[in-house]
Design a protein around this motif. Structure first.
Motif, PDB file in Angstrom:
ATOM      1  N   LYS A 106       0.646  -1.122  -0.080  1.00  0.00           N
ATOM      2  CA  LYS A 106      -0.023  -0.113  -0.030  1.00  0.00           C
ATOM      3  C   LYS A 106       0.932   1.398  -0.010  1.00  0.00           C
ATOM      4  O   LYS A 106       0.118   2.405   0.275  1.00  0.00           O
ATOM      5  N   SER A 107       2.085   1.019   0.049  1.00  0.00           N
ATOM      6  CA  SER A 107       3.015   2.331  -0.268  1.00  0.00           C
ATOM      7  C   SER A 107       4.202   2.334  -1.008  1.00  0.00           C
ATOM      8  O   SER A 107       4.264   1.457  -1.703  1.00  0.00           O
ATOM      9  N   HIS A 108       4.593   3.682  -1.250  1.00  0.00           N
ATOM     10  CA  HIS A 108       5.872   3.998  -2.161  1.00  0.00           C
ATOM     11  C   HIS A 108       7.071   4.416  -1.434  1.00  0.00           C
ATOM     12  O   HIS A 108       6.658   5.017  -0.220  1.00  0.00           O
ATOM     13  N   GLY A 109       8.137   4.199  -2.059  1.00  0.00           N
ATOM     14  CA  GLY A 109       9.309   5.095  -1.389  1.00  0.00           C
ATOM     15  C   GLY A 109      10.084   4.323  -0.406  1.00  0.00           C
ATOM     16  O   GLY A 109      10.020   3.006  -0.243  1.00  0.00           O
ATOM     17  N   ALA A 110      10.512   5.283   0.745  1.00  0.00           N
ATOM     18  CA  ALA A 110      11.224   4.519   1.969  1.00  0.00           C
ATOM     19  C   ALA A 110      10.156   3.546   2.612  1.00  0.00           C
ATOM     20  O   ALA A 110      10.728   2.836   3.240  1.00  0.00           O
ATOM     21  N   VAL A 111       9.041   4.034   3.003  1.00  0.00           N
ATOM     22  CA  VAL A 111       8.247   3.351   3.942  1.00  0.00           C
ATOM     23  C   VAL A 111       8.117   1.842   3.029  1.00  0.00           C
ATOM     24  O   VAL A 111       8.141   0.810   4.153  1.00  0.00           O
ATOM     25  N   ARG A 112       7.932   1.880   1.760  1.00  0.00           N
ATOM     26  CA  ARG A 112       7.701   0.413   1.334  1.00  0.00           C
ATOM     27  C   ARG A 112       9.048  -0.371   1.313  1.00  0.00           C
ATOM     28  O   ARG A 112       8.926  -1.642   1.626  1.00  0.00           O
ATOM     29  N   ASP A 113      10.161   0.548   1.054  1.00  0.00           N
ATOM     30  CA  ASP A 113      11.358  -0.470   1.089  1.00  0.00           C
ATOM     31  C   ASP A 113      11.748  -0.851   2.389  1.00  0.00           C
ATOM     32  O   ASP A 113      11.913  -2.105   2.678  1.00  0.00           O
ATOM     33  N   ASP A 114      11.315  -0.212   3.600  1.00  0.00           N
ATOM     34  CA  ASP A 114      11.417  -0.689   4.966  1.00  0.00           C
ATOM     35  C   ASP A 114      10.507  -1.730   5.230  1.00  0.00           C
ATOM     36  O   ASP A 114      10.879  -2.741   5.807  1.00  0.00           O
ATOM     37  N   ALA A 115       9.186  -1.569   4.711  1.00  0.00           N
ATOM     38  CA  ALA A 115       8.353  -2.831   4.927  1.00  0.00           C
ATOM     39  C   ALA A 115       8.767  -3.930   4.196  1.00  0.00           C
ATOM     40  O   ALA A 115       8.683  -5.103   4.989  1.00  0.00           O
ATOM     41  N   GLN A 116       9.387  -3.922   3.213  1.00  0.00           N
ATOM     42  CA  GLN A 116       9.936  -5.379   2.463  1.00  0.00           C
ATOM     43  C   GLN A 116      11.108  -5.992   3.115  1.00  0.00           C
ATOM     44  O   GLN A 116      11.034  -6.968   3.186  1.00  0.00           O
ATOM     45  N   THR A 117      11.861  -4.967   3.649  1.00  0.00           N
ATOM     46  CA  THR A 117      12.927  -5.436   4.491  1.00  0.00           C
ATOM     47  C   THR A 117      12.411  -6.430   5.620  1.00  0.00           C
ATOM     48  O   THR A 117      12.843  -7.303   5.826  1.00  0.00           O
ATOM     49  N   VAL A 118      11.582  -5.659   6.249  1.00  0.00           N
ATOM     50  CA  VAL A 118      11.090  -6.257   7.772  1.00  0.00           C
ATOM     51  C   VAL A 118      10.046  -7.509   7.328  1.00  0.00           C
ATOM     52  O   VAL A 118      10.156  -8.590   7.890  1.00  0.00           O
ATOM     53  N   ALA A 119       9.622  -7.582   6.026  1.00  0.00           N
ATOM     54  CA  ALA A 119       8.936  -8.705   5.709  1.00  0.00           C
ATOM     55  C   ALA A 119       9.644  -9.991   5.344  1.00  0.00           C
ATOM     56  O   ALA A 119       9.486 -11.077   5.735  1.00  0.00           O
ATOM     57  N   TRP A 120      10.866  -9.617   4.747  1.00  0.00           N
ATOM     58  CA  TRP A 120      11.713 -10.541   4.540  1.00  0.00           C
ATOM     59  C   TRP A 120      12.490 -11.047   5.648  1.00  0.00           C
ATOM     60  O   TRP A 120      12.787 -12.240   5.911  1.00  0.00           O
ATOM     61  N   ARG A 121      12.809 -10.285   6.637  1.00  0.00           N
ATOM     62  CA  ARG A 121      13.765 -10.670   7.852  1.00  0.00           C
ATOM     63  C   ARG A 121      12.667 -11.485   8.702  1.00  0.00           C
ATOM     64  O   ARG A 121      13.059 -12.615   9.307  1.00  0.00           O
ATOM     65  N   LEU A 122      11.420 -11.244   8.550  1.00  0.00           N
ATOM     66  CA  LEU A 122      10.428 -12.107   9.443  1.00  0.00           C
ATOM     67  C   LEU A 122       9.892 -13.404   8.989  1.00  0.00           C
ATOM     68  O   LEU A 122       9.222 -14.289   9.315  1.00  0.00           O
ATOM     69  N   ALA A 123      10.072 -13.568   7.445  1.00  0.00           N
ATOM     70  CA  ALA A 123       9.406 -14.617   6.489  1.00  0.00           C
ATOM     71  C   ALA A 123       9.820 -15.822   6.973  1.00  0.00           C
ATOM     72  O   ALA A 123       8.838 -16.804   7.264  1.00  0.00           O
ATOM     73  N   ILE A 124      11.100 -16.046   7.092  1.00  0.00           N
ATOM     74  CA  ILE A 124      11.506 -17.670   7.443  1.00  0.00           C
ATOM     75  C   ILE A 124      11.249 -17.887   8.952  1.00  0.00           C
ATOM     76  O   ILE A 124      10.688 -18.901   9.045  1.00  0.00           O
ATOM     77  N   PRO A 125      11.435 -17.020   9.885  1.00  0.00           N
ATOM     78  CA  PRO A 125      11.081 -17.178  11.258  1.00  0.00           C
ATOM     79  C   PRO A 125       9.736 -17.742  11.333  1.00  0.00           C
ATOM     80  O   PRO A 125       9.012 -18.664  12.041  1.00  0.00           O
TER      81      PRO A 125
END
Length: 349
Positions: A188-207
């Motif tokens: 639902k977002s663009h820019g820095a917020v989207r980038d940070d959310a994607q990073t959090v999602a990847w870090r949490l995905a495997i756990p």
């Protein structure tokens, strides 16, 4: 299919919808202090953007809980009575959390004061973390069973509910919801917020996938049936797709996968439970079942007609809402903080 079985399935669908839709709302609330850090110059705008992503839909998503609870009360009064008395404290804490969250979201922008907004953010966080944990604990205990006597009265205490299986269920819902929320924010977002959310999602995905796999396998081996392996497989495939989507930063694919994984997990809990609705750990003769807790046939017939008329209306309206507010958001579209002036700035007449 009997009406009792139909309404058990419908209650399951209502709670599936609630956990899928309200799940990312909880996730956004839990991520508020991490993706909108106050140390950053645009921290307040980031937090307001995060809340704006769920602004048009979060209260509509809660309708599924109200509908599910109402259907449970009307269709299976005995189940409702025993479960709510047994889980009185957890459900009371969930209710307090939801109320605090509603008030905090609605009142956050009413006063233009950073301290006021900070306290509201605390309320949003509390109202997101607490239900996310306790819903998993409660539903895991429903599947596992609780001490119930011949009068269908709960004979245990609060700490009976804090068993290893239930705690794993709480950890599973927390991780699933926060990952679900991170993917939704990226969607639902663009820019820095989207980038940070994607990073959090990847870090949490495997756990998240690992913990959820442990809970699913425990559920299947301890309480499952042969055909419920299908739901385990669907949830497992969706979890793998979620991990791949998060790694590739394809939030659309990842969000669809988290929706399917949550739906399959909640569906599994209801599937392994049936035809019981609340097993008794005291004696299996005291189990609450679909048959011995359902309302009269006439009541179920009236409810079926009402559901057949109103459910499509609710689905169409909510689908239309998501379509209207489908655009992505950026920080530059978020206006400066406004609202009522600081109390000390109000002129004295």
């Amino acid at each position: 299919m009997s009406l009792e079985t139909f309404w058990f399935a419908l209650v399951a669908v209502l709670f599936v919808m609630y956990f899928v839709l309200e799940g990312f709302d909880f996730g956004v609330g839990m991520l508020l202090p991490f993706l909108g850090r106050r140390s950053e110059p645009d921290g307040d705008k980031r937090r307001r953007l995060l809340l704006t992503t769920i602004g048009p839909v979060w209260d509509g998503n809660e309708v599924w809980l109200i509908t599910g609870g109402g259907a449970l009360f009307a269709a299976f009064g005995g189940w409702y009575a025993t479960m709510f008395s047994a889980f009185y404290l957890p459900l009371f804490l969930i209710l307090i959390g939801l109320i605090v969250r509603v008030v905090a979201i609605e009142w956050r922008g009413k006063i233009n004061d950073p301290r006021w907004r900070a306290w509201c953010d605390v309320g949003i966080g509390l109202g997101s973390w607490l239900p996310a944990i306790l819903w998993g604990v409660a539903f895991a205990n429903v599947v596992r069973g609780i001490p119930i006597d011949a009068e269908h009265q709960y004979t245990g205490g609060f700490f009976n509910l804090l068993n290893p299986y239930a705690l794993l269920g709480g950890l599973t819902t927390v991780l699933c919801f926060i990952t679900h929320g991170a993917v939704f924010i990226a969607l639902k977002s663009h820019g820095a917020v989207r980038d940070d959310a994607q990073t959090v999602a990847w870090r949490l995905a495997i756990p998240t996938a690992a913990v959820a796999a442990g809970f699913l396998l425990w559920t299947q081996f301890a309480y499952g049936k042969g055909w419920t392996w299908t739901l385990v497989a669907i949830a497992a495939v969706a979890a793998v797709v979620m991990v791949i989507g998060a790694y590739l930063r394809r939030e659309g694919i990842a969000f669809a996968a988290t929706c399917i994984a949550i739906a399959a997990t909640v569906g599994l809990l209801f599937a392994v439970l049936f035809p019981n609705v609340l097993p008794s750990l005291t004696d299996s003769a005291y189990d609450l079942t679909v048959a011995n807790t359902s309302s009269s046939h006439y009541t179920l017939v009236v409810m079926t007609w009402a559901a057949g008329i109103m459910t499509p209306v609710v689905l169409l309206y909510q689908g239309w809402t998501y379509w209207v507010f489908r655009q992505r958001l950026t920080i530059d579209r978020i206006p400066e903080a406004g609202g009522l002036p600081l109390r000390e700035e109000v002129p004295v007449k």
